[in-house]
Design a protein around this motif. Structure first.
Motif, PDB file in Angstrom:
ATOM      1  N   GLN A 278      59.562 -25.465  44.071  1.00 43.66           N
ATOM      2  CA  GLN A 278      60.083 -24.099  44.121  1.00 43.66           C
ATOM      3  C   GLN A 278      58.979 -23.079  43.877  1.00 43.66           C
ATOM      4  O   GLN A 278      58.948 -22.033  44.518  1.00 43.66           O
ATOM      5  N   VAL A 279      58.059 -23.390  42.953  1.00 42.55           N
ATOM      6  CA  VAL A 279      56.960 -22.466  42.661  1.00 42.55           C
ATOM      7  C   VAL A 279      56.139 -22.207  43.919  1.00 42.55           C
ATOM      8  O   VAL A 279      55.792 -21.072  44.230  1.00 42.55           O
ATOM      9  N   TYR A 280      55.835 -23.273  44.661  1.00 42.37           N
ATOM     10  CA  TYR A 280      54.956 -23.145  45.820  1.00 42.37           C
ATOM     11  C   TYR A 280      55.696 -23.138  47.153  1.00 42.37           C
ATOM     12  O   TYR A 280      55.057 -23.160  48.200  1.00 42.37           O
ATOM     13  N   ASP A 281      57.024 -23.120  47.101  1.00 39.01           N
ATOM     14  CA  ASP A 281      57.842 -23.047  48.304  1.00 39.01           C
ATOM     15  C   ASP A 281      57.431 -24.124  49.307  1.00 39.01           C
ATOM     16  O   ASP A 281      57.032 -23.828  50.442  1.00 39.01           O
ATOM     17  N   MET A 282      57.504 -25.377  48.845  1.00 34.54           N
ATOM     18  CA  MET A 282      57.139 -26.513  49.694  1.00 34.54           C
ATOM     19  C   MET A 282      58.114 -27.658  49.433  1.00 34.54           C
ATOM     20  O   MET A 282      58.823 -27.645  48.437  1.00 34.54           O
ATOM     21  N   PRO A 283      58.130 -28.628  50.328  1.00 34.95           N
ATOM     22  CA  PRO A 283      59.023 -29.779  50.123  1.00 34.95           C
ATOM     23  C   PRO A 283      58.613 -30.598  48.894  1.00 34.95           C
ATOM     24  O   PRO A 283      57.433 -30.680  48.551  1.00 34.95           O
ATOM     25  N   ILE A 284      59.594 -31.208  48.255  1.00 38.89           N
ATOM     26  CA  ILE A 284      59.331 -32.052  47.091  1.00 38.89           C
ATOM     27  C   ILE A 284      58.405 -33.198  47.471  1.00 38.89           C
ATOM     28  O   ILE A 284      57.536 -33.591  46.690  1.00 38.89           O
ATOM     29  N   SER A 285      58.555 -33.719  48.688  1.00 44.28           N
ATOM     30  CA  SER A 285      57.706 -34.835  49.123  1.00 44.28           C
ATOM     31  C   SER A 285      56.231 -34.438  49.135  1.00 44.28           C
ATOM     32  O   SER A 285      55.358 -35.250  48.805  1.00 44.28           O
ATOM     33  N   SER A 286      55.932 -33.185  49.446  1.00 43.95           N
ATOM     34  CA  SER A 286      54.540 -32.711  49.422  1.00 43.95           C
ATOM     35  C   SER A 286      54.010 -32.668  47.992  1.00 43.95           C
ATOM     36  O   SER A 286      52.858 -33.024  47.735  1.00 43.95           O
ATOM     37  N   VAL A 287      54.859 -32.237  47.078  1.00 41.55           N
ATOM     38  CA  VAL A 287      54.456 -32.201  45.673  1.00 41.55           C
ATOM     39  C   VAL A 287      54.169 -33.616  45.180  1.00 41.55           C
ATOM     40  O   VAL A 287      53.154 -33.877  44.523  1.00 41.55           O
ATOM     41  N   LYS A 288      55.055 -34.547  45.530  1.00 40.64           N
ATOM     42  CA  LYS A 288      54.865 -35.933  45.101  1.00 40.64           C
ATOM     43  C   LYS A 288      53.600 -36.543  45.693  1.00 40.64           C
ATOM     44  O   LYS A 288      52.881 -37.263  45.009  1.00 40.64           O
ATOM     45  N   SER A 289      53.313 -36.240  46.951  1.00 42.95           N
ATOM     46  CA  SER A 289      52.110 -36.808  47.563  1.00 42.95           C
ATOM     47  C   SER A 289      50.854 -36.187  46.944  1.00 42.95           C
ATOM     48  O   SER A 289      49.854 -36.880  46.736  1.00 42.95           O
ATOM     49  N   ARG A 290      50.888 -34.891  46.618  1.00 43.63           N
ATOM     50  CA  ARG A 290      49.753 -34.268  45.931  1.00 43.63           C
ATOM     51  C   ARG A 290      49.557 -34.888  44.552  1.00 43.63           C
ATOM     52  O   ARG A 290      48.440 -35.122  44.114  1.00 43.63           O
ATOM     53  N   HIS A 291      50.671 -35.135  43.885  1.00 45.06           N
ATOM     54  CA  HIS A 291      50.620 -35.751  42.554  1.00 45.06           C
ATOM     55  C   HIS A 291      49.993 -37.144  42.639  1.00 45.06           C
ATOM     56  O   HIS A 291      49.085 -37.466  41.862  1.00 45.06           O
ATOM     57  N   LYS A 292      50.447 -37.936  43.575  1.00 48.15           N
ATOM     58  CA  LYS A 292      49.935 -39.298  43.723  1.00 48.15           C
ATOM     59  C   LYS A 292      48.444 -39.285  44.076  1.00 48.15           C
ATOM     60  O   LYS A 292      47.651 -40.036  43.509  1.00 48.15           O
ATOM     61  N   ALA A 293      48.056 -38.415  44.993  1.00 53.07           N
ATOM     62  CA  ALA A 293      46.648 -38.311  45.379  1.00 53.07           C
ATOM     63  C   ALA A 293      45.792 -37.845  44.203  1.00 53.07           C
ATOM     64  O   ALA A 293      44.677 -38.345  43.992  1.00 53.07           O
ATOM     65  N   ALA A 294      46.306 -36.907  43.431  1.00 51.72           N
ATOM     66  CA  ALA A 294      45.560 -36.400  42.277  1.00 51.72           C
ATOM     67  C   ALA A 294      45.358 -37.494  41.239  1.00 51.72           C
ATOM     68  O   ALA A 294      44.255 -37.650  40.697  1.00 51.72           O
ATOM     69  N   LEU A 295      46.402 -38.260  40.967  1.00 55.85           N
ATOM     70  CA  LEU A 295      46.263 -39.343  39.994  1.00 55.85           C
ATOM     71  C   LEU A 295      45.263 -40.388  40.468  1.00 55.85           C
ATOM     72  O   LEU A 295      44.469 -40.908  39.666  1.00 55.85           O
ATOM     73  N   ALA A 296      45.281 -40.689  41.768  1.00 54.04           N
ATOM     74  CA  ALA A 296      44.328 -41.664  42.308  1.00 54.04           C
ATOM     75  C   ALA A 296      42.891 -41.153  42.156  1.00 54.04           C
ATOM     76  O   ALA A 296      41.986 -41.906  41.758  1.00 54.04           O
ATOM     77  N   LYS A 297      42.679 -39.864  42.442  1.00 51.14           N
ATOM     78  CA  LYS A 297      41.330 -39.292  42.306  1.00 51.14           C
ATOM     79  C   LYS A 297      40.895 -39.261  40.841  1.00 51.14           C
ATOM     80  O   LYS A 297      39.744 -39.564  40.525  1.00 51.14           O
TER      81      LYS A 297
END
Length: 183
Positions: A150-169
């Motif tokens: 909601q903060v960034y006006d994007m799909p939840i799936s995008s947030v989850k993929s950013r989260h997963k990528a960030a944790l991997a990095k």
């Protein structure tokens, strides 16, 4: 409901309501900015600018969820602007410093051991900005994926993929630092 009531009062010039609102949300926004700027002294200035912009945008602000989400977005954008300015100043300063060095000076980089939290915040700072925001909002401010979306006006799936990528990095960065320490 109290949030809508406060906004209504603020829009009609009630300074006490504005003080109450800022007192309630200032610590949360400051903590976000402080972490995003990695403890830089500019965090207080940026946080104040967040509230100044919020007051400026208030007449045209349309309530779409929680106001704190709107403040997070303003804070994130201001941090990006600050990074850009800092990067420009650092480039100018490093060029001047490098020009002042003689050819016979050998520059050695010393590596200081930091506590785990400082290292983690440093590595979070090396992530791409959208991934930084997801990590900071999720872990340090306990926002759900839905709220971040909601903060960034994007799909939840995008947030989850950013989260997963960030944790991997982050995992790779921390793993690499541990290997460097053991050498």
């Amino acid at each position: 409901m109290k949030e809508k009531w406060l906004l209504h009062k603020i829009r009609h010039g009630d300074m006490a309501a504005l003080d109450t609102f800022i007192t309630q949300v200032y610590p949360t926004i400051y903590a976000f900015v402080y972490r995003k700027m990695q403890g830089d002294d500019s965090a207080k200035d940026i946080t104040q600018e967040v509230f100044l912009r919020f007051i400026r945008y208030l007449p045209t602000y349309h309530e779409e969820g929680k106001v704190i989400h709107f403040l997070y977005r303003i804070a994130s954008n201001l941090c990006v602007d600050a990074y850009r300015k800092q990067k420009l100043h650092l480039m100018e300063d490093s060029e001047a410093w490098m020009n002042g060095l003689g050819d016979d000076i050998d520059v050695h980089e010393s590596i200081l051991k930091q506590c785990a939290q400082e290292t983690l915040l440093y590595n979070i700072g090396k992530l791409p900005l959208p991934q930084q925001d997801v990590i900071l909002l999720h872990y340090f401010h306990q926002l759900t994926y839905r709220e971040i979306a909601q903060v960034y006006d994007m799909p939840i799936s995008s947030v989850k993929s950013r989260h997963k990528a960030a944790l991997a990095k982050l995992y790779q960065m921390m793993k690499g630092e541990r290997q460097d320490e053991n050498r």
